[in-house]
Write a protein that holds these residues in place. Sequence first.
Motif, PDB file in Angstrom:
ATOM      1  N   GLU A 114       0.813  -1.218   0.000  1.00 41.70           N
ATOM      2  CA  GLU A 114       0.000   0.000   0.000  1.00 41.70           C
ATOM      3  C   GLU A 114       0.851   1.274   0.000  1.00 41.70           C
ATOM      4  OE1 GLU A 114       0.929  -0.760   4.283  1.00 41.70           O
ATOM      5  OE2 GLU A 114       0.339  -2.016   2.607  1.00 41.70           O
ATOM      6  N   GLY A 115       2.149   1.128   0.144  1.00 46.48           N
ATOM      7  CA  GLY A 115       3.033   2.290   0.236  1.00 46.48           C
ATOM      8  C   GLY A 115       3.586   2.728  -1.104  1.00 46.48           C
ATOM      9  N   VAL A 116       4.623   3.541  -1.027  1.00 45.96           N
ATOM     10  CA  VAL A 116       5.274   4.049  -2.228  1.00 45.96           C
ATOM     11  C   VAL A 116       6.334   3.057  -2.680  1.00 45.96           C
ATOM     12  CG1 VAL A 116       6.654   5.931  -3.172  1.00 45.96           C
ATOM     13  CG2 VAL A 116       4.843   6.421  -1.509  1.00 45.96           C
ATOM     14  N   PRO A 117       6.277   2.639  -3.932  1.00 46.27           N
ATOM     15  CA  PRO A 117       7.266   1.659  -4.404  1.00 46.27           C
ATOM     16  C   PRO A 117       8.653   2.275  -4.568  1.00 46.27           C
ATOM     17  CG  PRO A 117       5.777   2.272  -6.166  1.00 46.27           C
ATOM     18  CD  PRO A 117       5.282   2.953  -4.937  1.00 46.27           C
ATOM     19  N   ILE A 118       9.650   1.421  -4.514  1.00 41.14           N
ATOM     20  CA  ILE A 118      11.044   1.794  -4.727  1.00 41.14           C
ATOM     21  C   ILE A 118      11.468   1.178  -6.055  1.00 41.14           C
ATOM     22  CG2 ILE A 118      13.409   1.562  -3.880  1.00 41.14           C
ATOM     23  CD1 ILE A 118      12.067   1.131  -1.067  1.00 41.14           C
ATOM     24  N   GLY A 119      11.932   2.024  -6.986  1.00 42.09           N
ATOM     25  CA  GLY A 119      12.329   1.532  -8.306  1.00 42.09           C
ATOM     26  C   GLY A 119      13.583   0.691  -8.247  1.00 42.09           C
ATOM     27  N   LEU A 120      13.597  -0.390  -9.026  1.00 43.69           N
ATOM     28  CA  LEU A 120      14.742  -1.295  -9.069  1.00 43.69           C
ATOM     29  C   LEU A 120      15.461  -1.319 -10.410  1.00 43.69           C
ATOM     30  CD1 LEU A 120      13.299  -4.434  -7.215  1.00 43.69           C
ATOM     31  CD2 LEU A 120      14.727  -2.600  -6.274  1.00 43.69           C
ATOM     32  N   LEU A 121      14.858  -0.737 -11.446  1.00 43.32           N
ATOM     33  CA  LEU A 121      15.506  -0.795 -12.756  1.00 43.32           C
ATOM     34  C   LEU A 121      16.774   0.046 -12.749  1.00 43.32           C
ATOM     35  CD1 LEU A 121      12.516  -0.635 -15.267  1.00 43.32           C
ATOM     36  CD2 LEU A 121      13.728  -2.636 -14.381  1.00 43.32           C
ATOM     37  N   LYS A 122      17.833  -0.492 -13.336  1.00 42.07           N
ATOM     38  CA  LYS A 122      19.115   0.224 -13.351  1.00 42.07           C
ATOM     39  C   LYS A 122      19.298   1.069 -14.606  1.00 42.07           C
ATOM     40  CE  LYS A 122      22.250  -3.006 -15.586  1.00 42.07           C
ATOM     41  NZ  LYS A 122      23.568  -3.609 -15.519  1.00 42.07           N
ATOM     42  N   ALA A 123      18.341   1.012 -15.531  1.00 45.22           N
ATOM     43  CA  ALA A 123      18.450   1.782 -16.774  1.00 45.22           C
ATOM     44  C   ALA A 123      18.674   3.256 -16.473  1.00 45.22           C
ATOM     45  CB  ALA A 123      17.198   1.589 -17.622  1.00 45.22           C
ATOM     46  N   LYS A 124      19.605   3.841 -17.195  1.00 44.98           N
ATOM     47  CA  LYS A 124      19.930   5.262 -17.015  1.00 44.98           C
ATOM     48  C   LYS A 124      18.992   6.152 -17.817  1.00 44.98           C
ATOM     49  CE  LYS A 124      23.580   4.419 -14.505  1.00 44.98           C
ATOM     50  NZ  LYS A 124      23.172   3.240 -13.773  1.00 44.98           N
ATOM     51  N   ALA A 125      18.344   5.580 -18.835  1.00 45.85           N
ATOM     52  CA  ALA A 125      17.432   6.363 -19.672  1.00 45.85           C
ATOM     53  C   ALA A 125      16.426   5.430 -20.326  1.00 45.85           C
ATOM     54  CB  ALA A 125      18.203   7.130 -20.736  1.00 45.85           C
ATOM     55  N   ALA A 126      15.239   5.985 -20.602  1.00 46.80           N
ATOM     56  CA  ALA A 126      14.199   5.261 -21.326  1.00 46.80           C
ATOM     57  C   ALA A 126      13.584   6.194 -22.360  1.00 46.80           C
ATOM     58  CB  ALA A 126      13.121   4.749 -20.379  1.00 46.80           C
ATOM     59  N   ILE A 127      13.384   5.653 -23.553  1.00 44.97           N
ATOM     60  CA  ILE A 127      12.747   6.392 -24.637  1.00 44.97           C
ATOM     61  C   ILE A 127      11.530   5.597 -25.082  1.00 44.97           C
ATOM     62  CG2 ILE A 127      12.977   7.296 -26.983  1.00 44.97           C
ATOM     63  CD1 ILE A 127      16.023   7.289 -26.550  1.00 44.97           C
ATOM     64  N   VAL A 128      10.426   6.286 -25.318  1.00 40.21           N
ATOM     65  CA  VAL A 128       9.244   5.666 -25.910  1.00 40.21           C
ATOM     66  C   VAL A 128       8.927   6.424 -27.198  1.00 40.21           C
ATOM     67  CG1 VAL A 128       6.791   5.144 -25.651  1.00 40.21           C
ATOM     68  CG2 VAL A 128       8.341   4.887 -23.697  1.00 40.21           C
ATOM     69  N   PHE A 129       8.881   5.682 -28.307  1.00 46.76           N
ATOM     70  CA  PHE A 129       8.472   6.240 -29.592  1.00 46.76           C
ATOM     71  C   PHE A 129       7.078   5.710 -29.912  1.00 46.76           C
ATOM     72  CE2 PHE A 129      13.194   6.127 -30.351  1.00 46.76           C
ATOM     73  CZ  PHE A 129      13.379   7.493 -30.469  1.00 46.76           C
ATOM     74  N   ASN A 130       6.167   6.635 -30.198  1.00 45.21           N
ATOM     75  CA  ASN A 130       4.787   6.269 -30.548  1.00 45.21           C
ATOM     76  C   ASN A 130       4.426   6.789 -31.921  1.00 45.21           C
ATOM     77  OD1 ASN A 130       4.046   7.186 -27.234  1.00 45.21           O
ATOM     78  ND2 ASN A 130       4.039   5.086 -27.966  1.00 45.21           N
ATOM     79  N   THR A 131       3.437   6.129 -32.525  1.00 41.02           N
ATOM     80  CA  THR A 131       2.823   6.646 -33.738  1.00 41.02           C
ATOM     81  C   THR A 131       1.342   6.843 -33.462  1.00 41.02           C
ATOM     82  OG1 THR A 131       2.430   4.399 -34.579  1.00 41.02           O
ATOM     83  CG2 THR A 131       4.459   5.515 -35.289  1.00 41.02           C
ATOM     84  N   SER A 132       0.746   7.788 -34.205  1.00 40.51           N
ATOM     85  CA  SER A 132      -0.649   8.110 -33.951  1.00 40.51           C
ATOM     86  C   SER A 132      -1.319   8.612 -35.222  1.00 40.51           C
ATOM     87  CB  SER A 132      -0.737   9.197 -32.874  1.00 40.51           C
ATOM     88  OG  SER A 132      -2.075   9.566 -32.639  1.00 40.51           O
ATOM     89  N   ASN A 133      -2.628   8.478 -35.262  1.00 39.44           N
ATOM     90  CA  ASN A 133      -3.438   9.059 -36.331  1.00 39.44           C
ATOM     91  C   ASN A 133      -4.307  10.193 -35.792  1.00 39.44           C
ATOM     92  OD1 ASN A 133      -2.468   7.536 -38.493  1.00 39.44           O
ATOM     93  ND2 ASN A 133      -3.795   5.824 -37.948  1.00 39.44           N
ATOM     94  N   THR A 134      -3.936  10.709 -34.635  1.00 42.15           N
ATOM     95  CA  THR A 134      -4.635  11.842 -34.029  1.00 42.15           C
ATOM     96  C   THR A 134      -3.717  13.058 -34.078  1.00 42.15           C
ATOM     97  OG1 THR A 134      -5.750  10.342 -32.494  1.00 42.15           O
ATOM     98  CG2 THR A 134      -5.769  12.678 -31.933  1.00 42.15           C
ATOM     99  N   PHE A 135      -4.252  14.187 -34.498  1.00 38.49           N
ATOM    100  CA  PHE A 135      -3.449  15.404 -34.521  1.00 38.49           C
ATOM    101  C   PHE A 135      -3.029  15.767 -33.099  1.00 38.49           C
ATOM    102  CE2 PHE A 135      -5.671  15.828 -38.585  1.00 38.49           C
ATOM    103  CZ  PHE A 135      -4.607  16.153 -39.415  1.00 38.49           C
ATOM    104  N   PRO A 136      -1.789  16.252 -32.923  1.00 40.95           N
ATOM    105  CA  PRO A 136      -1.273  16.550 -31.574  1.00 40.95           C
ATOM    106  C   PRO A 136      -2.162  17.488 -30.760  1.00 40.95           C
ATOM    107  CG  PRO A 136       0.494  16.662 -33.186  1.00 40.95           C
ATOM    108  CD  PRO A 136      -0.776  16.476 -33.960  1.00 40.95           C
ATOM    109  N   ASP A 137      -2.707  18.544 -31.394  1.00 40.39           N
ATOM    110  CA  ASP A 137      -3.573  19.472 -30.660  1.00 40.39           C
ATOM    111  C   ASP A 137      -4.801  18.763 -30.107  1.00 40.39           C
ATOM    112  OD1 ASP A 137      -1.844  21.510 -31.132  1.00 40.39           O
ATOM    113  OD2 ASP A 137      -3.065  22.514 -32.649  1.00 40.39           O
ATOM    114  N   ARG A 138      -5.398  17.918 -30.927  1.00 36.71           N
ATOM    115  CA  ARG A 138      -6.586  17.187 -30.483  1.00 36.71           C
ATOM    116  C   ARG A 138      -6.222  16.184 -29.385  1.00 36.71           C
ATOM    117  NH1 ARG A 138     -10.121  12.735 -31.969  1.00 36.71           N
ATOM    118  NH2 ARG A 138     -12.244  13.395 -31.486  1.00 36.71           N
ATOM    119  N   GLU A 139      -5.084  15.547 -29.531  1.00 38.84           N
ATOM    120  CA  GLU A 139      -4.621  14.591 -28.518  1.00 38.84           C
ATOM    121  C   GLU A 139      -4.560  15.257 -27.147  1.00 38.84           C
ATOM    122  OE1 GLU A 139      -3.470  11.028 -26.939  1.00 38.84           O
ATOM    123  OE2 GLU A 139      -3.857  11.276 -29.078  1.00 38.84           O
TER     124      GLU A 139
END
Length: 196
Positions: A114-139
């Motif tokens: 029920e508490g606050v989790p402690i992160g265990l991943l050692k990755a120094k960086a994460a990138i997420v690339f997405n594609t979409s068919n929705t215009f950014p303003d509408r998103e």
Amino acid sequence: MNVLVILGHPHKGSFNHAIAYTAIDVLKNNGHSVVFHDLYEEGFDPVVGYEEIPRDGEIDSVIRTHCEHVSNADGIIIVHPNWWGQPPAILKGWIDRVIRPGVAYKFEENDSGEGVPIGLLKAKAAIVFNTSNTFPDREMKVFGDPLETIWKNCIFGLCGVDNFYRKMYGVIVTSTLEERQQWLDDVKETVNRFFP
């Protein structure tokens, strides 16, 4: 660095595949080792069984391998389309089964979850690339960009990866070859910036 690349798109000819392969090429050219999982190609089972939910739950060898890969990653790149403001079900299932307690996060001693989790991943960086068919303003105006919240706050922030970047490319369905090439150039620049 050891960089994990996860792709969640069912069509081999998709722009998501082009993004993933472009990122992999840049990583390899920069001397990094790459672990790549095309979840659809591998037939990843996204359904989590009750027996594997607890921290010490029973997990099969495929999930164990994915857990090792995410634990050992110095960097993580995720590529997927925006489907209903969420990752595709196969990738959501990957999150459910692999971003698990004892692997990606833990709770303090005597905390029953029920508490606050402690992160265990050692990755120094994460990138997420997405594609979409929705215009950014509408998103932003209509939907509020739920993918940013999911990946930045609910997953990577929770698991200890604070150096996070996400980029959405679109509108894919009406894009030109020139636009797609510009987007792939942006992918190259982004990967070079985070993983020189």
